[in-house]
Design a protein around this motif. Structure first.
Motif, PDB file in Angstrom:
ATOM      1  N   THR A   8      -8.629 -12.364 -14.676  1.00 39.48           N
ATOM      2  CA  THR A   8      -7.669 -11.934 -13.676  1.00 39.48           C
ATOM      3  C   THR A   8      -6.403 -11.460 -14.381  1.00 39.48           C
ATOM      4  OG1 THR A   8      -8.534 -13.464 -12.024  1.00 39.48           O
ATOM      5  CG2 THR A   8      -6.286 -12.680 -11.707  1.00 39.48           C
ATOM      6  N   VAL A   9      -5.835 -10.374 -13.901  1.00 35.78           N
ATOM      7  CA  VAL A   9      -4.594  -9.855 -14.484  1.00 35.78           C
ATOM      8  C   VAL A   9      -3.555  -9.700 -13.377  1.00 35.78           C
ATOM      9  CG1 VAL A   9      -5.660  -8.695 -16.442  1.00 35.78           C
ATOM     10  CG2 VAL A   9      -5.500  -7.487 -14.277  1.00 35.78           C
ATOM     11  N   GLU A  10      -2.338 -10.115 -13.642  1.00 34.73           N
ATOM     12  CA  GLU A  10      -1.231  -9.977 -12.704  1.00 34.73           C
ATOM     13  C   GLU A  10      -0.245  -8.945 -13.231  1.00 34.73           C
ATOM     14  OE1 GLU A  10       0.632 -13.604 -11.606  1.00 34.73           O
ATOM     15  OE2 GLU A  10      -1.241 -14.591 -10.998  1.00 34.73           O
ATOM     16  N   TYR A  11       0.273  -8.136 -12.321  1.00 37.89           N
ATOM     17  CA  TYR A  11       1.212  -7.091 -12.728  1.00 37.89           C
ATOM     18  C   TYR A  11       2.020  -6.670 -11.499  1.00 37.89           C
ATOM     19  CZ  TYR A  11      -2.448  -4.183 -10.635  1.00 37.89           C
ATOM     20  OH  TYR A  11      -3.370  -3.652  -9.775  1.00 37.89           O
ATOM     21  N   PRO A  12       3.249  -6.164 -11.681  1.00 37.69           N
ATOM     22  CA  PRO A  12       4.063  -5.773 -10.537  1.00 37.69           C
ATOM     23  C   PRO A  12       3.771  -4.349 -10.084  1.00 37.69           C
ATOM     24  CG  PRO A  12       5.336  -5.583 -12.552  1.00 37.69           C
ATOM     25  CD  PRO A  12       3.995  -6.115 -12.959  1.00 37.69           C
ATOM     26  N   ALA A  13       3.781  -4.137  -8.768  1.00 37.78           N
ATOM     27  CA  ALA A  13       3.649  -2.797  -8.191  1.00 37.78           C
ATOM     28  C   ALA A  13       4.015  -2.862  -6.712  1.00 37.78           C
ATOM     29  CB  ALA A  13       2.231  -2.263  -8.349  1.00 37.78           C
ATOM     30  N   ASP A  14       4.675  -1.848  -6.219  1.00 48.01           N
ATOM     31  CA  ASP A  14       4.995  -1.722  -4.795  1.00 48.01           C
ATOM     32  C   ASP A  14       5.779  -2.936  -4.278  1.00 48.01           C
ATOM     33  OD1 ASP A  14       4.839   0.041  -2.564  1.00 48.01           O
ATOM     34  OD2 ASP A  14       3.339  -1.267  -1.628  1.00 48.01           O
ATOM     35  N   GLY A  15       6.589  -3.536  -5.144  1.00 50.17           N
ATOM     36  CA  GLY A  15       7.367  -4.700  -4.759  1.00 50.17           C
ATOM     37  C   GLY A  15       6.578  -5.983  -4.639  1.00 50.17           C
ATOM     38  N   LEU A  16       5.347  -5.978  -5.132  1.00 52.70           N
ATOM     39  CA  LEU A  16       4.456  -7.130  -5.018  1.00 52.70           C
ATOM     40  C   LEU A  16       3.938  -7.530  -6.402  1.00 52.70           C
ATOM     41  CD1 LEU A  16       2.304  -5.801  -2.028  1.00 52.70           C
ATOM     42  CD2 LEU A  16       4.115  -7.527  -1.875  1.00 52.70           C
ATOM     43  N   THR A  17       3.395  -8.728  -6.481  1.00 51.41           N
ATOM     44  CA  THR A  17       2.649  -9.130  -7.670  1.00 51.41           C
ATOM     45  C   THR A  17       1.175  -8.867  -7.404  1.00 51.41           C
ATOM     46  OG1 THR A  17       4.257 -10.841  -8.265  1.00 51.41           O
ATOM     47  CG2 THR A  17       2.046 -11.018  -9.218  1.00 51.41           C
ATOM     48  N   GLU A  77      -3.415  -5.538  10.870  1.00 51.93           N
ATOM     49  CA  GLU A  77      -2.587  -5.787   9.693  1.00 51.93           C
ATOM     50  C   GLU A  77      -2.907  -4.788   8.594  1.00 51.93           C
ATOM     51  OE1 GLU A  77      -1.184  -9.517   6.853  1.00 51.93           O
ATOM     52  OE2 GLU A  77      -3.131  -9.631   7.870  1.00 51.93           O
ATOM     53  N   MET A  78      -4.180  -4.479   8.423  1.00 50.92           N
ATOM     54  CA  MET A  78      -4.572  -3.522   7.406  1.00 50.92           C
ATOM     55  C   MET A  78      -3.971  -2.146   7.694  1.00 50.92           C
ATOM     56  SD  MET A  78      -6.836  -0.780   6.847  1.00 50.92           S
ATOM     57  CE  MET A  78      -8.213  -0.983   7.978  1.00 50.92           C
ATOM     58  N   LEU A  79      -4.062  -1.689   8.938  1.00 49.28           N
ATOM     59  CA  LEU A  79      -3.523  -0.376   9.291  1.00 49.28           C
ATOM     60  C   LEU A  79      -2.008  -0.355   9.179  1.00 49.28           C
ATOM     61  CD1 LEU A  79      -5.807   0.475  12.343  1.00 49.28           C
ATOM     62  CD2 LEU A  79      -5.879   1.534  10.082  1.00 49.28           C
ATOM     63  N   ALA A  80      -1.365  -1.453   9.539  1.00 46.09           N
ATOM     64  CA  ALA A  80       0.092  -1.513   9.468  1.00 46.09           C
ATOM     65  C   ALA A  80       0.587  -1.351   8.035  1.00 46.09           C
ATOM     66  CB  ALA A  80       0.600  -2.824  10.056  1.00 46.09           C
ATOM     67  N   ARG A  81      -0.195  -1.799   7.072  1.00 47.41           N
ATOM     68  CA  ARG A  81       0.197  -1.607   5.671  1.00 47.41           C
ATOM     69  C   ARG A  81      -0.306  -0.282   5.117  1.00 47.41           C
ATOM     70  NH1 ARG A  81       2.304  -2.852   0.952  1.00 47.41           N
ATOM     71  NH2 ARG A  81       1.033  -2.617  -0.936  1.00 47.41           N
ATOM     72  N   CYS A  82      -1.554   0.081   5.429  1.00 47.83           N
ATOM     73  CA  CYS A  82      -2.165   1.228   4.764  1.00 47.83           C
ATOM     74  C   CYS A  82      -1.678   2.572   5.297  1.00 47.83           C
ATOM     75  CB  CYS A  82      -3.688   1.149   4.867  1.00 47.83           C
ATOM     76  SG  CYS A  82      -4.414  -0.099   3.793  1.00 47.83           S
ATOM     77  N   LEU A  85       1.453   3.573   3.656  1.00 43.73           N
ATOM     78  CA  LEU A  85       1.147   3.792   2.248  1.00 43.73           C
ATOM     79  C   LEU A  85       0.483   5.147   2.044  1.00 43.73           C
ATOM     80  CD1 LEU A  85       0.981   2.703  -0.667  1.00 43.73           C
ATOM     81  CD2 LEU A  85      -1.179   1.600  -0.027  1.00 43.73           C
ATOM     82  N   LEU A  86      -0.485   5.462   2.872  1.00 36.67           N
ATOM     83  CA  LEU A  86      -1.197   6.728   2.756  1.00 36.67           C
ATOM     84  C   LEU A  86      -0.296   7.924   3.035  1.00 36.67           C
ATOM     85  CD1 LEU A  86      -4.524   5.647   4.469  1.00 36.67           C
ATOM     86  CD2 LEU A  86      -4.277   6.332   2.071  1.00 36.67           C
ATOM     87  N   ALA A  87       0.783   7.705   3.746  1.00 34.89           N
ATOM     88  CA  ALA A  87       1.733   8.777   4.045  1.00 34.89           C
ATOM     89  C   ALA A  87       2.805   8.936   2.975  1.00 34.89           C
ATOM     90  CB  ALA A  87       2.396   8.513   5.401  1.00 34.89           C
ATOM     91  N   ASP A  88       2.739   8.122   1.927  1.00 35.00           N
ATOM     92  CA  ASP A  88       3.785   8.109   0.910  1.00 35.00           C
ATOM     93  C   ASP A  88       3.166   8.287  -0.479  1.00 35.00           C
ATOM     94  OD1 ASP A  88       5.884   7.538  -0.827  1.00 35.00           O
ATOM     95  OD2 ASP A  88       6.738   6.001   0.485  1.00 35.00           O
ATOM     96  N   PRO A  89       3.036   9.525  -0.949  1.00 38.75           N
ATOM     97  CA  PRO A  89       2.400   9.749  -2.251  1.00 38.75           C
ATOM     98  C   PRO A  89       3.062   9.001  -3.393  1.00 38.75           C
ATOM     99  CG  PRO A  89       2.623  11.825  -1.065  1.00 38.75           C
ATOM    100  CD  PRO A  89       3.385  10.796  -0.286  1.00 38.75           C
ATOM    101  N   GLU A  90       4.381   8.865  -3.351  1.00 37.75           N
ATOM    102  CA  GLU A  90       5.052   8.190  -4.467  1.00 37.75           C
ATOM    103  C   GLU A  90       4.671   6.721  -4.542  1.00 37.75           C
ATOM    104  OE1 GLU A  90       6.433   9.837  -6.754  1.00 37.75           O
ATOM    105  OE2 GLU A  90       6.301  11.711  -5.601  1.00 37.75           O
ATOM    106  N   ARG A  91       4.523   6.062  -3.393  1.00 42.63           N
ATOM    107  CA  ARG A  91       4.076   4.664  -3.411  1.00 42.63           C
ATOM    108  C   ARG A  91       2.660   4.553  -3.949  1.00 42.63           C
ATOM    109  NH1 ARG A  91       4.475   1.851   2.136  1.00 42.63           N
ATOM    110  NH2 ARG A  91       3.702   0.098   0.890  1.00 42.63           N
ATOM    111  N   MET A  92       1.770   5.441  -3.514  1.00 45.48           N
ATOM    112  CA  MET A  92       0.403   5.405  -4.021  1.00 45.48           C
ATOM    113  C   MET A  92       0.373   5.637  -5.529  1.00 45.48           C
ATOM    114  SD  MET A  92      -2.079   7.146  -1.161  1.00 45.48           S
ATOM    115  CE  MET A  92      -1.138   8.627  -0.821  1.00 45.48           C
ATOM    116  N   ARG A  93       1.150   6.581  -5.986  1.00 47.50           N
ATOM    117  CA  ARG A  93       1.187   6.861  -7.424  1.00 47.50           C
ATOM    118  C   ARG A  93       1.740   5.664  -8.189  1.00 47.50           C
ATOM    119  NH1 ARG A  93       3.325  13.192  -7.250  1.00 47.50           N
ATOM    120  NH2 ARG A  93       1.550  13.958  -6.020  1.00 47.50           N
TER     121      ARG A  93
END
Length: 241
Positions: A8-17, A77-82, A85-93
């Motif tokens: 398992t690897v932990e790393y920061p992204a999108d304000g999350l671990t 909950e999945m749609l509320a997050r995704c 996200l799908l509308a924001d290319p910079e977050r996906m990148r």
């Protein structure tokens, strides 16, 4: 096939671990590598097993996280997050690049031979890495015929393979046409496989929680789509014996 190790690897992204799953072939030599993205629900044992299978074939594989270690089983909950996200290319990148940094930081990874393969939201992330000009050798997506900002597909510098079910209401014919038009306009080396009779997420084994409408497993096409992914990798990433 070869003996593998996983961790398992932990790393920061999108304000999350983020909590990813890294699978490694035996040995210490440099290997081609695959960044593996999950459906919108998030990283699960399905993607972990796929990463393990890729490692058994000789690839370094990282199944990356989307939701900070969470699996979003409730469709709302999945749609509320995704959807944002799908509308924001910079977050996906950002999510994709953070995972790519982890993969490139592994000593066995050959940084000149990396492919990105993703399903659903994970596939959209893979495509955005290509549109961001990341030096990938191949991009493969299933259920992710997402289009990008005008002109940015011209930055894709590798073959793109996409698979979709013919009866997928989330990726309908109009979306297919838009994706094809984008790839053609950018002169990308692209392929699109339409699996007859298949719904959205046809590749994913049945789950024991609610799903969004239009989702359904198709075992035969799931096997075919996996073979198509492996053929893409074999074509674009040469695995040393």
């Amino acid at each position: 096939m070869t003996t593998i190790t996983t961790r398992t690897v932990e790393y920061p992204a999108d304000g999350l671990t983020m909590i990813g799953h890294l699978a490694l072939p035996a040995g210490v030599e440099r290997r081609p590598a695959v960044l593996l993205g999950p459906e919108g629900m998030g990283l699960s044992d399905v993607e972990r097993r796929r990463a393990d299978a890729l490692a058994e074939l000789g690839y370094v594989a990282l199944a990356f996280d989307l939701h900070g270690g969470r699996y979003l089983a409730e469709p709302e909950e999945m749609l509320a997050r995704c959807l944002p996200l799908l509308a924001d290319p910079e977050r996906m990148r950002g999510i994709g690049r953070a995972a790519l940094d982890v993969l490139c930081g592994e000593s066995q990874t050959d940084p000149g031979r990396i492919a990105a393969v993703g399903y659903g939201t994970g596939g959209a992330v893979a495509l955005e890495l290509g549109r961001d000009g990341v030096g990938l050798r191949a991009i493969g997506t299933v259920n992710a015929l997402t289009t990008g900002r005008p002109g940015e597909a011209a930055r894709i510098r590798c073959p793109v393979w996409a698979g979709v079910g013919s009866e997928d209401p989330i990726m309908p014919p109009a979306q297919r046409d838009a994706f094809v038009a984008e790839m053609r306009a950018a002169d990308v080396d692209w392929r699109l496989t339409v699996y007859g009779g298949a719904l959205h997420a046809f590749h994913h084994p049945p789950v024991d929680h609610p799903t969004v409408p239009g989702v359904g497993h198709h075992p035969r096409h799931a096997r075919r789509a996996w073979r198509d992914v492996l053929e893409l990798l074999a074509e674009c990433l040469t695995v040393a014996e």
